[in-house]
Every structure is written in structure tokens, then in C-alpha cells.
Design a protein around this motif. Structure first.
Motif, short mmCIF file in Angstrom:
data_model
loop_
_atom_site.label_atom_id
_atom_site.label_comp_id
_atom_site.label_asym_id
_atom_site.label_seq_id
_atom_site.Cartn_x
_atom_site.Cartn_y
_atom_site.Cartn_z
N ILE A 66 0.84 -1.21 0.00
CA ILE A 66 0.00 0.00 0.00
C ILE A 66 0.87 1.25 0.00
O ILE A 66 0.61 2.21 -0.74
CB ILE A 66 -0.95 -0.01 1.21
N ILE A 67 1.92 1.25 0.84
CA ILE A 67 2.82 2.41 0.88
C ILE A 67 3.52 2.58 -0.47
O ILE A 67 3.67 3.71 -0.97
CB ILE A 67 3.87 2.25 2.01
N TYR A 68 3.91 1.46 -1.09
CA TYR A 68 4.56 1.52 -2.41
C TYR A 68 3.62 2.13 -3.46
O TYR A 68 4.04 2.99 -4.25
CB TYR A 68 4.96 0.11 -2.83
N ILE A 69 2.36 1.72 -3.45
CA ILE A 69 1.40 2.25 -4.42
C ILE A 69 1.15 3.74 -4.19
O ILE A 69 1.14 4.54 -5.14
CB ILE A 69 0.07 1.46 -4.34
N ILE A 70 0.97 4.12 -2.91
CA ILE A 70 0.73 5.53 -2.60
C ILE A 70 1.92 6.39 -3.02
O ILE A 70 1.77 7.44 -3.64
CB ILE A 70 0.44 5.71 -1.09
N ASN A 71 3.14 5.94 -2.67
CA ASN A 71 4.34 6.69 -3.05
C ASN A 71 4.48 6.77 -4.57
O ASN A 71 4.93 7.79 -5.11
CB ASN A 71 5.58 6.03 -2.45
N SER A 72 4.10 5.69 -5.27
CA SER A 72 4.21 5.68 -6.73
C SER A 72 3.21 6.64 -7.37
O SER A 72 3.51 7.26 -8.40
CB SER A 72 3.98 4.26 -7.26
N TYR A 121 4.81 10.14 -6.57
CA TYR A 121 6.17 10.41 -7.05
C TYR A 121 6.53 9.67 -8.33
O TYR A 121 7.66 9.77 -8.81
CB TYR A 121 7.19 10.06 -5.95
N GLY A 122 5.58 8.91 -8.89
CA GLY A 122 5.82 8.23 -10.16
C GLY A 122 6.31 6.80 -9.96
O GLY A 122 6.99 6.50 -8.97
N PHE A 123 5.94 5.93 -10.91
CA PHE A 123 6.36 4.54 -10.84
C PHE A 123 7.77 4.40 -11.44
O PHE A 123 7.95 3.87 -12.54
CB PHE A 123 5.37 3.65 -11.60
N GLY A 124 8.75 4.90 -10.70
CA GLY A 124 10.12 4.89 -11.21
C GLY A 124 10.78 3.52 -11.11
O GLY A 124 11.15 2.92 -12.10
N ASP A 125 10.92 3.03 -9.90
CA ASP A 125 11.61 1.76 -9.65
C ASP A 125 10.57 0.67 -9.43
O ASP A 125 9.73 0.77 -8.54
CB ASP A 125 12.51 1.88 -8.41
N LYS A 126 10.64 -0.39 -10.25
CA LYS A 126 9.63 -1.46 -10.17
C LYS A 126 10.19 -2.75 -9.57
O LYS A 126 9.56 -3.80 -9.65
CB LYS A 126 9.06 -1.75 -11.56
N LEU A 127 11.39 -2.69 -8.97
CA LEU A 127 12.02 -3.90 -8.45
C LEU A 127 11.19 -4.55 -7.34
O LEU A 127 11.21 -5.78 -7.18
CB LEU A 127 13.42 -3.58 -7.92
N ASN A 145 9.58 6.65 -5.34
CA ASN A 145 8.63 5.65 -4.87
C ASN A 145 9.33 4.45 -4.24
O ASN A 145 8.78 3.77 -3.37
CB ASN A 145 7.74 5.18 -6.03
N TYR A 146 10.56 4.19 -4.67
CA TYR A 146 11.33 3.06 -4.13
C TYR A 146 12.80 3.39 -4.26
O TYR A 146 13.29 3.66 -5.35
CB TYR A 146 11.00 1.78 -4.91
N PHE A 147 13.51 3.39 -3.13
CA PHE A 147 14.92 3.75 -3.12
C PHE A 147 15.72 2.50 -2.77
O PHE A 147 15.73 2.05 -1.63
CB PHE A 147 15.18 4.86 -2.10
#
Length: 399
Positions: A87-93, A96-102, A312-314
Motif C-alpha cells: 500500500i505504501i509503495y502504491i501511494i508513493n508511486s 512520485y511516479g512509478f520509477g523503480d519497479k524492483l 517511490n522506491y529507493f
């Protein structure tokens, strides 16, 4: 051909064929990159890779998808903690955009977990480990052949990555299967000889991966397995032999593997308190720890929900730090709460293959400090099937 290498009955028309298809596809995906342009830092954007990932997930679902779902408290805690991260990943995406999809490489196996954890799945999970052990041995033989007869390589300096596209994930899969083989050795001579040959090949693959931390975990595991059921004198002799062998292996590594030699040298530099001469691998991990501690000194939305640097994902070389920076205190706490419950369950409960589960648990706990291993497809399968065995593999369970 009615038997596979461990003597298990297997029909080409049985539903287990789907498991074979999954293992062969999921753990061999990146061999296709030999026939296309490839950057070791950007393999996940390749259309071929993503197509085979999707196909492998379909194969896995074709077998486990018809299982009756029945979850216990342990399963629900895992699904809940993973849902928090998702859920946090989806909200951040969204913001802030779906940059990192790993992260999706892990999330796809979480979605399949309710099917993998059914009461009769354990034997099929162990069967998949057998197929994987066999596959990895052939991949190592193939990689050796490629180095001998071709200049093609997927990774710098001829590092072995098998069909997994990354040396750490490949080495971890080899370690996983090596542990499974060594803890399941049989007295029957032919079976013993086959498994020991496979174990030897897997050891070669781990060393050729250049993954220093996993090499150290492997050496520790092999040493502890050898000490089982030994007298004090035998333990002393084995310890002496292990020290000598470790020295020989370190010498060979330093003289024949430049990347591994650099990591070993950097580790000694770090332990001795010297700051200079560190390899990129070691220096980046030190920098990641500094970033992580600085990040959690702040008390803003980043602290609670992650999205470090508005991403969205670091991703960095640590699962704990990656999820801390990406999902904040809320996400990291949810994951650690579940992980502590896993440790508690493995330690206190009785299992049919407890030694194997204990070793794998230790491997995951340790490797999460040093690598974002779950970001690499299909290591998530090894993690969620391990959890399925922890959930349902207790003594007295009828599979």
C-alpha cells in the motif's frame, strides 16, 4: 523416463510438470540476454525478461492455483505486513511516479503465497528445490563452457550469474540448494555420490559468483554441517583442516579473481580501521548505513512513510535499509514484526527438516543486512516457499 535424479516418480503428463516449467523458466530468464543488448544495471527493462517473468508466474499458478486457501495467524501476519509495504509503495508511486519497479519482483510471489501455503504443498515445494538444484548445476557447467569457448559474458570480469542476471541472487540460490543437498544426504551409495557431485558443482558456482558475503555464509554452513554428530577429536581435526582449507581458498581467490580479491582486501581495510582503498562494493554499503541513520533522525512524513528523495522506491545494497528508506518507519516496523515472529516460530516449533529451515532463516537474516536480495527475481519464490514451510512444515503435519 519415469524417474528424476533423486528417485522420485515423475510423469510428463502430471501436474508437477507446471513446477518444472516454472523453475526452468524463472531461474533461466537471463540467458536470453546473450542474444540481445544488455547492461548489467538495466536488465529488468528488457521486454524478453518481463515476458518470461510473466510466463513463469503463470506456470506456478497453474499448479498451485487450485489449492484450497486456509491461512493461520502466522500467514495472516505475513500477508498483512506485505500488504502494508504494498500500500505504501502504491501511494508513493502515485505521488512520485512509478520509477523503480524492483519491489514488484517480490510482491508477485506474496500474491501467490496463500496458494503455496496449503497443507499439501510442502512435498511440491521440496520437489521444486530438487529441480532447481539440478538446473543450477547445469547452469554452472554451461557458464564454465561459455567462458572456455566464447568471449560472451553477462557480467563484468566473467562473474557467474547463471540464468538469474545477478551474481548475488545466483550465489544465494546455489547456497540455498547446497544446504538442501548436504542436509539430505542418503546412505545409499549412488544417491550419495550424485548429491555430493552436485554439491561440489554448486560450490564452484558460488565461488565463481564473486559474492564474498555468500561465500563466507557457505563456508560457515559447510563447516557446521560437517561437525554434526562428531566426537571432540573429530571436531578438532575438522576445525584444523577447515582453517588450512580457508587459507588455501583465500589465496586462490586473491590470485585468480580480481573482483573477489578487491572485496577481501577492502574488508580487511575496514576491520583494521583504515579508510582508504575500499572497493566500490564495500564503500557504498558504508555510505548506505550513514544515509539510513541520517534519514531516521528526521521527524517528517519521510520518516514515517519513506519515499526517500521523493522516489517511490529507493534501492540500496541492504534489504533492511532499502525498505526503511522506501517505506519509512511504518513499513520497516511491519516487516520486522513479521520477521521476528518467523524467528520465534522456527526456534520454538518442531519441524521435519528443522536444520534446513534454521540455516535458511540465518541466511535471510544475514543477507538482508548486505543485499536487497528480494528485489531480484525470482529469489522471492525461495523466500515465500521457506515461509510456507515454516507455516506448515511442523512435525505431525500430514502433507
Amino acid at each position: 523416463m519415469n524417474e528424476i535424479f533423486f528417485g522420485k516418480k515423475f510423469s510428463l503428463v502430471s501436474k508437477k510438470t507446471w513446477i518444472v516449467f516454472f523453475v526452468l523458466t524463472a531461474f533461466s530468464i537471463y540467458y536470453g540476454l546473450y542474444f540481445s543488448s544488455f547492461s548489467q544495471a538495466d536488465s529488468n527493462s528488457n521486454l524478453w525478461v518481463n515476458f518470461l517473468k510473466g510466463a513463469s508466474v503463470i506456470f506456478l499458478f497453474c499448479y498451485f492455483g487450485n489449492k484450497r486457501i486456509k491461512l493461520n495467524i502466522f500467514d495472516l501476519v505475513f500477508v498483512w505486513s506485505s500488504a502494508v509495504l504494498g500500500i505504501i509503495y502504491i501511494i508513493n508511486s502515485i505521488f512520485y511516479g512509478f520509477g523503480d519497479k524492483l519491489f514488484l519482483n517480490y510482491l508477485v510471489f506474496v500474491a501467490l503465497y496463500p496458494f503455496l501455503v496449503s497443507r499439501d504443498s510442502a512435498k511440491d515445494i521440496y520437489f521444486s528445490y530438487q529441480i532447481l538444484s539440478f538446473l543450477l548445476c547445469w547452469q554452472i557447467i554451461l557458464d564454465v563452457s561459455i567462458r572456455l569457448f566464447s568471449s560472451a559474458q553477462l557480467w563484468k570480469e566473467g562473474i557467474f550469474v547463471g540464468g538469474m542476471g545477478n551474481p548475488s541472487s545466483f550465489a544465494f540460490a546455489c547456497l540455498f540448494c547446497l544446504t538442501y543437498l548436504l542436509l539430505g544426504l542418503e546412505k545409499q551409495r549412488l544417491q550419495f555420490a550424485i548429491k555430493m557431485t552436485m554439491a561440489f558443482i554448486l560450490v564452484i558456482g558460488i565461488f565463481k559468483s564473486g559474492a564474498l558475503f555468500i561465500i563466507l555464509l557457505m563456508l560457515a554452513m559447510v563447516y557446521l554441517v560437517m561437525l554434526r554428530n562428531k566426537t571432540l577429536l573429530q571436531k578438532a581435526l575438522l576445525t584444523s583442516g577447515a582453517i588450512i582449507l580457508l587459507g588455501v581458498l583465500a589465496y586462490l581467490a586473491v590470485t585468480h579473481n580480481q573482483l573477489l580479491a578487491s572485496k577481501i582486501y577492502s574488508t580487511f581495510e575496514l576491520l583494521s580501521g583504515k579508510g582508504g582503498g575500499l572497493s566500490d562494493s564495500v564503500s557504498l554499503r558504508i555510505e548506505n548505513v550513514k544515509i539510513f541513520t541520517t534519514f531516521f533522525r528526521t521527524l517528517d512524513s519521510h520518516f514515517l512513510f519513506g519515499h526517500f528523495k521523493n522516489l517511490n522506491y529507493f534501492s540500496v545494497d541492504s534489504q533492511y535499509i532499502t525498505w526503511g528508506l522506501s517505506f519509512g518507519l511504518l513499513g520497516l516496523a511491519a516487516f520486522l514484526l513479521f520477521f521476528v515472529s518467523t524467528i520465534w516460530r522456527v526456534v520454538l516449533f518442531k519441524y521435519e527438516k528443522k536444520d534446513f529451515l534454521v540455516f535458511i532463516l540465518i541466511f535471510f537474516v544475514m543477507i538482508f543486512f548486505n543485499n536487497r536480495i528480494l528485489d531480484y527475481y525470482p529469489v522471492g519464490y525461495l523466500f515465500v516457499t521457506f515461509l510456507a514451510l515454516v507455516s506448515r512444515g511442523m512435525k505431525g503435519e500430514q502433507f
